[in-house]
Design a protein around this motif. Structure first.
Motif, short mmCIF file in Angstrom:
data_model
loop_
_atom_site.label_atom_id
_atom_site.label_comp_id
_atom_site.label_asym_id
_atom_site.label_seq_id
_atom_site.Cartn_x
_atom_site.Cartn_y
_atom_site.Cartn_z
N ILE A 92 44.91 5.06 42.46
CA ILE A 92 43.75 5.94 42.63
C ILE A 92 44.16 7.41 42.79
N LEU A 93 45.34 7.66 43.33
CA LEU A 93 45.87 9.02 43.43
C LEU A 93 47.32 8.97 42.94
N PRO A 94 47.57 9.26 41.67
CA PRO A 94 48.90 9.06 41.10
C PRO A 94 49.95 10.07 41.53
N PHE A 95 49.52 11.30 41.84
CA PHE A 95 50.50 12.35 42.16
C PHE A 95 49.75 13.44 42.91
N ILE A 96 49.99 13.54 44.21
CA ILE A 96 49.22 14.46 45.04
C ILE A 96 50.02 14.77 46.30
N LYS A 97 49.80 15.96 46.84
CA LYS A 97 50.43 16.31 48.11
C LYS A 97 50.00 15.31 49.17
N ASN A 103 49.17 8.78 31.71
CA ASN A 103 48.33 9.33 32.78
C ASN A 103 47.58 10.60 32.37
N TYR A 104 47.48 10.85 31.08
CA TYR A 104 46.83 12.06 30.58
C TYR A 104 45.36 12.11 31.02
N LYS A 105 44.93 13.28 31.50
CA LYS A 105 43.54 13.50 31.96
C LYS A 105 43.12 12.49 33.03
N TYR A 106 43.98 12.24 33.96
CA TYR A 106 43.68 11.30 35.04
C TYR A 106 42.63 11.92 35.97
N GLN A 107 41.57 11.15 36.25
CA GLN A 107 40.55 11.64 37.17
C GLN A 107 39.97 10.48 37.98
N LEU A 108 39.52 10.81 39.18
CA LEU A 108 38.94 9.83 40.10
C LEU A 108 37.55 10.30 40.50
N THR A 109 36.55 9.43 40.31
CA THR A 109 35.18 9.74 40.75
C THR A 109 34.75 8.68 41.76
N PHE A 110 33.76 9.05 42.59
CA PHE A 110 33.30 8.15 43.65
C PHE A 110 31.81 8.39 43.87
N ASP A 111 31.04 7.28 43.89
CA ASP A 111 29.59 7.39 44.06
C ASP A 111 29.10 6.81 45.39
N TYR A 170 41.95 7.43 32.64
CA TYR A 170 43.21 8.08 32.28
C TYR A 170 43.71 7.54 30.95
N GLY A 171 44.65 8.29 30.36
CA GLY A 171 45.33 7.82 29.16
C GLY A 171 45.04 8.68 27.94
N LEU A 172 46.01 8.73 27.03
CA LEU A 172 45.86 9.47 25.77
C LEU A 172 45.73 8.50 24.61
N PHE A 173 46.77 7.74 24.32
CA PHE A 173 46.71 6.78 23.23
C PHE A 173 45.93 5.53 23.62
N THR A 174 46.00 5.14 24.89
CA THR A 174 45.18 4.04 25.42
C THR A 174 44.39 4.59 26.59
N VAL A 175 43.09 4.75 26.39
CA VAL A 175 42.22 5.30 27.43
C VAL A 175 41.71 4.16 28.31
N GLN A 176 42.05 4.21 29.58
CA GLN A 176 41.65 3.18 30.53
C GLN A 176 40.57 3.72 31.46
N LEU A 206 33.24 13.96 41.40
CA LEU A 206 34.64 14.05 40.99
C LEU A 206 35.47 14.39 42.22
N PHE A 207 36.30 13.44 42.66
CA PHE A 207 37.09 13.62 43.87
C PHE A 207 38.49 14.13 43.57
N PHE A 208 39.01 13.78 42.41
CA PHE A 208 40.40 14.17 42.12
C PHE A 208 40.59 14.24 40.61
N LYS A 209 41.29 15.27 40.18
CA LYS A 209 41.65 15.41 38.77
C LYS A 209 43.08 15.92 38.70
N LEU A 210 43.89 15.21 37.95
CA LEU A 210 45.30 15.57 37.83
C LEU A 210 45.45 16.72 36.86
N SER A 211 45.90 17.86 37.36
CA SER A 211 46.08 19.04 36.51
C SER A 211 47.27 18.83 35.58
#
Length: 510
Positions: free
Chosen positions: A338-343, A265-273, A281-287, A185-190
């Motif tokens: 891949i990174l929707p909102f980050i410093k 963008n609910y529960k947006y997360q990025l993983t990398f292997d 991401y998504g609430l009503f439509t989970v992508q 897990l590289f990034f998770k949108l709080s």
């Protein structure tokens, strides 16, 4: 199981019906409105609306038969799908060539346990709409593990036939299939950042566009002004009423637009292997979208003016595929956030771990100052030509509006000229395209550039300035990015760089 022909989930009929309604909503409304207005007393008056409704009904029946005839299965390391109504179509994907497996669940899917599954290779793809969640998980896991085994077998010259393609393999979890596929897990949108993202987004524009379209369509059938005007007439101060209604509309649009961005963008997360980026991401439509690192053509940074001031940014990957997917628009296929909102500083630290082959060097801003005049000249002439007859025959104060528009144009052109820029160094080109409200930067490896275009006309040729554009693969089409009114010697240096000459070029406004 998946090694014998499988049907789509029954929910496919529901989702296809909803999709048909969305695509034919305006013809259906027109047909129903005309039918209810004229009634069935006059046969000839009813022909047109009945024809529209009949065509929509036949189209839905046709799609239902196509869904009923659709089958998919795995055979000889090929994912196979057949479909059709009057003729049978067949598509086969080599498992070893599969690059990504993406899923999507709208609210209906989530309630009834369905999943939309897209399997993509570099040149084609298969879309299964809709299968059960269990089928999706089993098929996704099998494809990933089988692909890994085939690749390892090729590397070690092992006999791939020792792997039995049977249902027993999936359920057994034999040692041969125990391949480590865990992704970090590289990034998770709080939730806090999600709220910040929602309230600093352009979601309000989505609402304005929707309201504008709805209002424009409704006025064709309903006398909207007939209902609104009496209400406004009751207000003593019309100007105050207009301002009040405008502010209320603005606030509601802002809230609704922010809510749309939040649930998307609910529960947006990025993983990398190590090879695959997976965003979910998504609430009503989970992508869930998978991005192979080798398919990334470029990286794009987008910042609104406000987000730039507070130090946040958005990073997207530009990817390529030759496949066609009916349920995905062009932008969705070619662009993956891949990174929707980050410093911004945190974003580049993560990117250096994920895509170390990219070089994120800062761009020197500033293009030749004469670009301001050249961007403003033609629009200003058009504004003056339009304003002159209005000033003479209609309204004596129209020059104020014309002057305001010209000043706005000068300000807009000044920002584009002074804030845009580019940098070329070794194997990468960075292009910053600025406007008063947004900044967009794109980083491209020279090997990913399809074409480089240099343009000049007789007027700018005498001033030693020119334009340049690069084209890169974007989904199943192309994307063009570039800058106008650049120093000609720099454009020629970019051309030399593209043709294998080692150069370093920075933007300059002198």
């Amino acid at each position: 199981m998946m090694f014998s022909p499988q049907k789509l989930h029954p929910i496919s009929y529901v989702t296809d019906f909803v999709r048909s309604l969305k695509s034919n909503i305006f013809p259906l409304i027109i047909g129903l409105f005309s039918l209810f207005s004229n009634g069935l007393d006059n046969f000839w008056d009813a022909i047109f609306p009945l024809s529209i409704l009949s065509i929509s009904f036949i189209y839905s029946i046709y799609n239902s038969i196509k869904i009923y005839n659709t089958r998919y299965w795995i055979e000889d390391d090929q994912l196979i799908m057949v479909w059709g109504v009057f003729s049978k179509n067949r598509k086969e994907l080599n498992i070893e060539r599969i690059q990504s497996v993406d899923t999507s669940q709208n609210i209906i899917h989530q309630l009834l346990g369905g999943v939309n599954l897209s399997v993509k290779t570099a040149s084609d793809g298969i879309e299964l709409d809709t299968i059960t969640k269990k089928q999706s998980e089993e098929l996704s896991n099998y494809l990933k593990k089988r692909k890994t085994i085939l690749e390892n077998s090729k590397d070690t010259h092992a006999d791939s036939q020792t792997f039995e393609s049977t249902e027993h393999i999936i359920r057994d979890e034999s040692d041969e299939l125990e391949i480590e596929t865990d992704a970090a897990l590289f990034f998770k949108l709080s939730n806090i950042d999600l709220l910040k993202m929602s309230f600093t987004s352009g979601g309000i524009l989505i609402v304005f566009a929707a309201i504008g379209s709805l209002y424009g369509f409704s006025t064709q059938f309903i006398d909207v002004s007939g209902y609104i005007t009496p209400l406004i007439d009751k207000v003593i101060n019309l100007t105050t009423a207009i301002i009040f209604i405008g502010l209320i509309g603005l606030i509601l649009s802002y809230i609704i637009g922010s809510f749309i961005v939040f649930i998307k963008n609910y529960k947006y997360q990025l993983t990398f292997d190590g090879e695959l980026l997976v965003v979910k991401y998504g609430l009503f439509t989970v992508q869930k979208r998978t991005v192979p690192i080798k398919r990334i053509q470029a990286l794009k940074e987008e910042q609104s003016l406000f987000r730039k001031l507070i130090g946040y940014t958005k990073i997207s990957a530009i990817i390529t595929t030759d496949g066609h997917f009916d349920n995905l628009d062009e932008d969705h296929v070619g662009n993956v956030t891949i990174l929707p909102f980050i410093k911004k500083k945190d974003a580049f630290q993560l990117l250096e771990q994920i895509v170390p082959q990219f070089k994120f060097e800062s761009v020197n801003q500033g293009l030749p100052l004469q670009g301001i005049r050249r961007r403003v000249f033609v629009p200003s002439i058009l504004i003056i030509l339009i304003t002159i007859p209005i000033q003479i025959y209609l309204w004596s104060y129209s020059w104020i509006i014309a002057l305001g528009l010209i000043l706005i144009g000068i300000g807009y052109a000044s920002v584009i000229t002074l804030k845009s820029g580019y940098k070329v160094n070794n194997q990468f080109i960075s292009i910053l395209m600025a406007t008063p409200f947004a900044y967009e930067t794109i980083w491209v490896n020279k090997e990913k550039i399809l074409t480089l275009q240099l343009n000049e006309n007789p007027i700018i040729k005498r001033k030693n300035i020119a334009h340049f554009n690069i084209q890169i693969a974007y989904g199943n089409t192309q994307m063009t990015k570039g800058l106008k009114f650049v120093k000609k010697k720099d454009v020629l240096s970019i051309y030399d760089w593209y043709n294998e000459k080692e150069v370093e070029i920075n933007a300059s406004n002198t």
